[in-house]
Design a protein around this motif. Structure first.
Motif, PDB file in Angstrom:
ATOM      1  N   THR A  12       3.534 -11.915  47.854  1.00  0.00           N
ATOM      2  CA  THR A  12       3.380 -11.673  46.416  1.00  0.00           C
ATOM      3  C   THR A  12       3.350 -12.979  45.639  1.00  0.00           C
ATOM      4  O   THR A  12       2.618 -13.117  44.655  1.00  0.00           O
ATOM      5  CB  THR A  12       4.530 -10.791  45.900  1.00  0.00           C
ATOM      6  OG1 THR A  12       4.569  -9.583  46.652  1.00  0.00           O
ATOM      7  CG2 THR A  12       4.355 -10.475  44.420  1.00  0.00           C
ATOM      8  N   ALA A  13       4.136 -13.940  46.088  1.00  0.00           N
ATOM      9  CA  ALA A  13       4.284 -15.197  45.353  1.00  0.00           C
ATOM     10  C   ALA A  13       3.072 -16.105  45.475  1.00  0.00           C
ATOM     11  O   ALA A  13       2.890 -17.010  44.671  1.00  0.00           O
ATOM     12  CB  ALA A  13       5.523 -15.941  45.848  1.00  0.00           C
ATOM     13  N   GLY A  14       2.240 -15.889  46.479  1.00  0.00           N
ATOM     14  CA  GLY A  14       1.120 -16.797  46.690  1.00  0.00           C
ATOM     15  C   GLY A  14       1.476 -17.976  47.556  1.00  0.00           C
ATOM     16  O   GLY A  14       0.790 -19.002  47.539  1.00  0.00           O
ATOM     17  N   ALA A  57       3.874 -22.254  45.755  1.00  0.00           N
ATOM     18  CA  ALA A  57       3.783 -21.592  44.459  1.00  0.00           C
ATOM     19  C   ALA A  57       5.133 -21.022  44.033  1.00  0.00           C
ATOM     20  O   ALA A  57       5.514 -21.098  42.854  1.00  0.00           O
ATOM     21  CB  ALA A  57       2.740 -20.488  44.510  1.00  0.00           C
ATOM     22  N   LEU A  58       5.860 -20.446  44.973  1.00  0.00           N
ATOM     23  CA  LEU A  58       7.168 -19.878  44.664  1.00  0.00           C
ATOM     24  C   LEU A  58       8.125 -20.948  44.148  1.00  0.00           C
ATOM     25  O   LEU A  58       8.793 -20.776  43.116  1.00  0.00           O
ATOM     26  CB  LEU A  58       7.743 -19.205  45.911  1.00  0.00           C
ATOM     27  CG  LEU A  58       9.133 -18.573  45.767  1.00  0.00           C
ATOM     28  CD1 LEU A  58       9.089 -17.404  44.806  1.00  0.00           C
ATOM     29  CD2 LEU A  58       9.666 -18.132  47.124  1.00  0.00           C
ATOM     30  N   LEU A  59       8.180 -22.084  44.841  1.00  0.00           N
ATOM     31  CA  LEU A  59       9.134 -23.128  44.466  1.00  0.00           C
ATOM     32  C   LEU A  59       8.742 -23.828  43.169  1.00  0.00           C
ATOM     33  O   LEU A  59       9.595 -24.086  42.315  1.00  0.00           O
ATOM     34  CB  LEU A  59       9.270 -24.148  45.601  1.00  0.00           C
ATOM     35  CG  LEU A  59       9.970 -23.654  46.871  1.00  0.00           C
ATOM     36  CD1 LEU A  59       9.977 -24.742  47.933  1.00  0.00           C
ATOM     37  CD2 LEU A  59      11.396 -23.197  46.572  1.00  0.00           C
ATOM     38  N   THR A  60       7.465 -24.155  43.009  1.00  0.00           N
ATOM     39  CA  THR A  60       7.076 -24.865  41.785  1.00  0.00           C
ATOM     40  C   THR A  60       7.285 -23.987  40.556  1.00  0.00           C
ATOM     41  O   THR A  60       7.665 -24.482  39.484  1.00  0.00           O
ATOM     42  CB  THR A  60       5.615 -25.336  41.852  1.00  0.00           C
ATOM     43  OG1 THR A  60       4.755 -24.233  42.162  1.00  0.00           O
ATOM     44  CG2 THR A  60       5.441 -26.434  42.893  1.00  0.00           C
ATOM     45  N   SER A  61       7.080 -22.694  40.693  1.00  0.00           N
ATOM     46  CA  SER A  61       7.327 -21.810  39.564  1.00  0.00           C
ATOM     47  C   SER A  61       8.823 -21.659  39.306  1.00  0.00           C
ATOM     48  O   SER A  61       9.271 -21.692  38.163  1.00  0.00           O
ATOM     49  CB  SER A  61       6.699 -20.440  39.808  1.00  0.00           C
ATOM     50  OG  SER A  61       6.786 -19.637  38.656  1.00  0.00           O
ATOM     51  N   ALA A  62       9.610 -21.498  40.370  1.00  0.00           N
ATOM     52  CA  ALA A  62      11.056 -21.359  40.203  1.00  0.00           C
ATOM     53  C   ALA A  62      11.667 -22.607  39.580  1.00  0.00           C
ATOM     54  O   ALA A  62      12.593 -22.531  38.766  1.00  0.00           O
ATOM     55  CB  ALA A  62      11.709 -21.070  41.554  1.00  0.00           C
ATOM     56  N   PHE A  63      11.124 -23.777  39.934  1.00  0.00           N
ATOM     57  CA  PHE A  63      11.666 -25.033  39.435  1.00  0.00           C
ATOM     58  C   PHE A  63      11.107 -25.421  38.070  1.00  0.00           C
ATOM     59  O   PHE A  63      11.639 -26.315  37.412  1.00  0.00           O
ATOM     60  CB  PHE A  63      11.391 -26.157  40.438  1.00  0.00           C
ATOM     61  CG  PHE A  63      12.424 -26.273  41.513  1.00  0.00           C
ATOM     62  CD1 PHE A  63      13.161 -27.430  41.675  1.00  0.00           C
ATOM     63  CD2 PHE A  63      12.659 -25.224  42.393  1.00  0.00           C
ATOM     64  CE1 PHE A  63      14.124 -27.550  42.666  1.00  0.00           C
ATOM     65  CE2 PHE A  63      13.613 -25.319  43.384  1.00  0.00           C
ATOM     66  CZ  PHE A  63      14.352 -26.480  43.526  1.00  0.00           C
ATOM     67  N   GLY A  64      10.015 -24.775  37.631  1.00  0.00           N
ATOM     68  CA  GLY A  64       9.412 -25.149  36.359  1.00  0.00           C
ATOM     69  C   GLY A  64       8.577 -26.403  36.434  1.00  0.00           C
ATOM     70  O   GLY A  64       8.440 -27.133  35.441  1.00  0.00           O
ATOM     71  N   ALA A 106       8.443 -15.858  37.458  1.00  0.00           N
ATOM     72  CA  ALA A 106       7.342 -15.116  36.817  1.00  0.00           C
ATOM     73  C   ALA A 106       6.130 -15.045  37.735  1.00  0.00           C
ATOM     74  O   ALA A 106       5.599 -16.060  38.169  1.00  0.00           O
ATOM     75  CB  ALA A 106       6.964 -15.795  35.505  1.00  0.00           C
ATOM     76  N   VAL A 107       5.676 -13.827  38.018  1.00  0.00           N
ATOM     77  CA  VAL A 107       4.514 -13.620  38.868  1.00  0.00           C
ATOM     78  C   VAL A 107       3.241 -14.222  38.288  1.00  0.00           C
ATOM     79  O   VAL A 107       2.481 -14.872  38.987  1.00  0.00           O
ATOM     80  CB  VAL A 107       4.324 -12.127  39.196  1.00  0.00           C
ATOM     81  CG1 VAL A 107       3.021 -11.908  39.962  1.00  0.00           C
ATOM     82  CG2 VAL A 107       5.493 -11.615  40.007  1.00  0.00           C
ATOM     83  N   PRO A 108       2.943 -14.078  36.983  1.00  0.00           N
ATOM     84  CA  PRO A 108       1.705 -14.686  36.448  1.00  0.00           C
ATOM     85  C   PRO A 108       1.624 -16.184  36.685  1.00  0.00           C
ATOM     86  O   PRO A 108       0.575 -16.715  37.005  1.00  0.00           O
ATOM     87  CB  PRO A 108       1.774 -14.353  34.952  1.00  0.00           C
ATOM     88  CG  PRO A 108       2.585 -13.119  34.883  1.00  0.00           C
ATOM     89  CD  PRO A 108       3.624 -13.272  35.969  1.00  0.00           C
ATOM     90  N   ALA A 109       2.745 -16.881  36.540  1.00  0.00           N
ATOM     91  CA  ALA A 109       2.754 -18.321  36.767  1.00  0.00           C
ATOM     92  C   ALA A 109       2.423 -18.634  38.218  1.00  0.00           C
ATOM     93  O   ALA A 109       1.720 -19.578  38.541  1.00  0.00           O
ATOM     94  CB  ALA A 109       4.094 -18.925  36.381  1.00  0.00           C
ATOM     95  N   LEU A 110       2.934 -17.785  39.120  1.00  0.00           N
ATOM     96  CA  LEU A 110       2.685 -17.998  40.536  1.00  0.00           C
ATOM     97  C   LEU A 110       1.210 -17.802  40.863  1.00  0.00           C
ATOM     98  O   LEU A 110       0.602 -18.585  41.588  1.00  0.00           O
ATOM     99  CB  LEU A 110       3.527 -17.017  41.366  1.00  0.00           C
ATOM    100  CG  LEU A 110       5.043 -17.238  41.327  1.00  0.00           C
ATOM    101  CD1 LEU A 110       5.758 -16.062  41.957  1.00  0.00           C
ATOM    102  CD2 LEU A 110       5.405 -18.516  42.045  1.00  0.00           C
ATOM    103  N   VAL A 111       0.628 -16.782  40.316  1.00  0.00           N
ATOM    104  CA  VAL A 111      -0.775 -16.512  40.601  1.00  0.00           C
ATOM    105  C   VAL A 111      -1.641 -17.641  40.100  1.00  0.00           C
ATOM    106  O   VAL A 111      -2.540 -18.132  40.770  1.00  0.00           O
ATOM    107  CB  VAL A 111      -1.196 -15.166  39.954  1.00  0.00           C
ATOM    108  CG1 VAL A 111      -2.707 -14.981  40.079  1.00  0.00           C
ATOM    109  CG2 VAL A 111      -0.457 -14.010  40.605  1.00  0.00           C
ATOM    110  N   GLY A 112      -1.329 -18.170  38.899  1.00  0.00           N
ATOM    111  CA  GLY A 112      -2.098 -19.288  38.360  1.00  0.00           C
ATOM    112  C   GLY A 112      -1.936 -20.547  39.193  1.00  0.00           C
ATOM    113  O   GLY A 112      -2.877 -21.293  39.391  1.00  0.00           O
ATOM    114  N   ALA A 113      -0.722 -20.752  39.737  1.00  0.00           N
ATOM    115  CA  ALA A 113      -0.476 -21.960  40.525  1.00  0.00           C
ATOM    116  C   ALA A 113      -1.196 -21.912  41.856  1.00  0.00           C
ATOM    117  O   ALA A 113      -1.520 -22.935  42.438  1.00  0.00           O
ATOM    118  CB  ALA A 113       1.025 -22.123  40.752  1.00  0.00           C
ATOM    119  N   ALA A 114      -1.456 -20.707  42.381  1.00  0.00           N
ATOM    120  CA  ALA A 114      -2.051 -20.584  43.709  1.00  0.00           C
ATOM    121  C   ALA A 114      -3.565 -20.736  43.678  1.00  0.00           C
ATOM    122  O   ALA A 114      -4.199 -20.879  44.702  1.00  0.00           O
ATOM    123  CB  ALA A 114      -1.682 -19.216  44.301  1.00  0.00           C
ATOM    124  N   VAL A 115      -4.167 -20.689  42.488  1.00  0.00           N
ATOM    125  CA  VAL A 115      -5.631 -20.764  42.401  1.00  0.00           C
ATOM    126  C   VAL A 115      -6.096 -22.172  42.714  1.00  0.00           C
ATOM    127  O   VAL A 115      -5.508 -23.131  42.236  1.00  0.00           O
ATOM    128  CB  VAL A 115      -6.087 -20.335  40.982  1.00  0.00           C
ATOM    129  CG1 VAL A 115      -7.591 -20.562  40.838  1.00  0.00           C
ATOM    130  CG2 VAL A 115      -5.757 -18.888  40.750  1.00  0.00           C
TER     131      VAL A 115
END
Length: 376
Positions: free
Chosen positions: A30-32, A36-43, A367-376
């Motif tokens: 789900t996180a991509g 993506a999971l870590l960069t989003s969690a860390f901001g 946040a899932v939207p942030a993760l999806v954007g980071a994985a593109v």
């Protein structure tokens, strides 16, 4: 939102978010992916890491995923992540001794290893590099410590004492000198700089401070002026050590890069006076894109290992060498490292005495939207 359980710990002079693999693995589809999971969690992507749990500095933007090991003789495996701050990316090429200190205590406190009735030794494998480390923690009567009175240079905070040993430093895949030479030459910006390039603790390239017009005892404001040169030296060292190829993305995590010099009187970042007689060699290291406020433990291991090599930049800056220990003069104070060698003089292990403490157990909402954007 994804909910991610985590433990926040201080190990030595770093803070690390530690994750049990059983909590991380189910979230990755789900996180991509893990990056993506870590960069989003860390901001990450914001120099303040405002929308996440990152601390906005290289020593506080670290993570590790920990799991029970299925390898005989190893208790836990851990994957170390140096999470970038201004960029949404993760460096996977290294290890962190300070985080490993915390991981040893974490594994004990969370039941990943069985407690001994006297001293518990946690055998850990760093999956990034294959390095094997032992964390030794006193557990008298089988009691798992929660707090302690051990201190380390670089912080006034106290913690549970942990003896951290890096093993197998001069054998097999961890061959000490990847180039086969105690001294190699790095050509940058019209200059030629002698360096000792070695793989101990982590890949490292150590330069003579005098060749940069320095003494090695400068404060970090002065070292910061040398960052462009040190980054260029790291990039060229990486190519010569076979860590990267021309045209590949530049790593800011490995090799560790820094300068060494002979003992001189100096003051730490907090104003403490350190006499030349109190240590054996001065060290100033770069951590990602900034001077390290103390010294990373993997860098300390590399400097310690280099001290055993005749004609290395470290040994050439030492007035005398002890057979079983070395004192490193860092921006935060003096760090003591202890060496163990085999009967034929081969370096076997380096032990450093550190402190760790659990700060918090938390649920991170990613946040899932942030993760999806980071994985593109």
């Amino acid at each position: 939102m994804l909910t991610l359980r985590a433990t926040w710990m201080r190990g030595g002079t770093s803070k690390c978010w530690l994750f049990n693999a059983v909590d991380v693995d189910p979230l990755l589809p789900t996180a991509g992916g893990l990056d993506a999971l870590l960069t989003s969690a860390f901001g990450s992507g914001d120099p303040r890491q405002l929308d996440g749990v990152g601390g906005g500095s290289s020593t506080t933007s670290k993570a590790a995923i920990v799991r029970r090991s299925n390898i005989p003789g190893i208790d836990v495996d851990y994957l170390f992540a140096q999470v970038a701050i201004g960029d949404r990316r993760v460096e996977w090429g290294s290890n962190c001794g300070n985080c490993a200190t915390a991981i040893g205590l974490y594994a004990l406190q969370t039941g990943l290893v069985a407690v001994d009735d006297s001293v518990t030794v946690i055998r850990m494998r760093n999956q990034n590099t294959g390095a094997v480390l032992n964390a030794e923690i006193a557990t008298p009567g089988g009691i798992i410590p929660i707090e302690g009175d051990a201190a380390v240079p670089g912080t006034n905070a106290l913690g549970v004492p942990v003896g951290l040993s890096f093993t197998g430093l001069d054998s097999g895949v961890n061959s000490l000198l990847p180039t086969g030479h105690a001294i190699d030459y790095v050509d940058v910006a019209g200059g030629r700089y002698p360096a000792t390039m070695l793989n101990a603790g982590a890949p490292a390239s150590l330069f003579n401070a005098a060749d940069l017009g320095l003494t090695g005892t400068e404060d970090n404001a002065v070292i910061a002026e040398q960052i462009p040169l040190l980054i260029a030296l790291r990039q060229q060292s990486s190519l010569q050590m076979g860590l990267s190829k021309p045209g590949e993305p530049i790593s800011h995590a490995v090799p560790k890069v820094g300068i060494v010099g002979p003992p001189r009187n100096y003051r730490t970042g907090s104003g403490q006076y350190i006499a030349a007689d109190d240590y054996d060699v001065s060290v100033r290291m770069l951590s990602m894109l900034a001077p390290h406020p103390a010294i990373g433990l993997t860098s300390a291991v590399a400097v310690t290992a280099a001290s055993t090599l005749a004609q290395s930049t470290v040994s050439l800056n030492m007035p005398a060498r002890r057979s079983d220990s070395i004192r490193l003069g860092t921006p935060a104070g003096v760090l003591h490292a202890h060496l163990t060698t085999t009967a034929d003089g081969t370096l076997e292990s380096v032990t450093l005495h550190r402190a760790a403490r659990r700060i918090a157990a938390a649920e991170l909402f990613v946040a899932v939207p942030a993760l999806v954007g980071a994985a593109v």
